[in-house]
Design a protein around this motif. Structure first.
Motif: not given
Length: 164
Positions: A10, A17-19, A21-22, A69-70, A109, A112
């Motif tokens: 981060y 940030d999405r990666l 979080n995953l 949301e994916n 998950q 995109d």
């Protein structure tokens, strides 16, 4: 069990940030996964996938598939199945009850642009077909090369100003 700290991602990476979080959510849920119901994920083409979930004993009206949301969520809620087949209200007596009929929620998950194309329930297997559909703006384009006069910057703007 090991725990990983993703805080440095981060601090030093912008847009990832999405990666992070995953990765963080995957590391948290690994220990809590019960393995029920079992499932397979397979690739059926260059941009096509299929998820098969073993849902023996569940009917189509007891299953719910939702994408938000994916995040693909498959939920099974078992209705009471204690009535006799002839419509009576007597309780069934089991000598052995080995079929799991418990409620479940399984989450996947999605990347995109991956969309669910259809879902089928056949012989206790729920098959969910997915496809990656890139928008036209992200697809590669072929640029035609012209063989005319070389373009000189400012020349076109000068001609347009003189014509006006």
């Amino acid at each position: 069990m090991r725990t990983y700290d993703f805080t440095p991602l981060y601090r030093s990476a912008v847009g990832f940030d999405r990666l992070a979080n995953l990765l963080e959510s995957a590391s948290r849920t690994t220990g809590q996964d019960t393995g029920y119901p079992p499932y397979n994920i397979e690739t059926t083409g260059e941009n096509a996938y299929r998820i098969e979930i073993a849902v023996a004993g569940f009917g189509p009206d007891e299953l719910n598939i939702e994408v938000k949301e994916n995040l693909l969520t498959v939920t099974g809620r078992k209705t009471a199945n204690d009535a006799n087949l002839d419509g009576g209200a007597a309780q069934k007596t089991y000598l052995h009850r080995g079929l799991a009929e418990r409620d479940f929620e399984r989450r996947f998950q999605l990347a995109d642009y991956v969309v669910v194309t259809n879902a089928n329930l056949v012989n206790g297997l729920l098959s969910i077909s997915l496809k990656r559909e890139l928008p036209e703006a992200l697809k590669p384009r072929r640029i035609e090369i012209g063989a005319g006069q070389p373009l000189i910057e400012g020349k076109a703007e000068k001609k347009a100003a003189e014509a006006a």
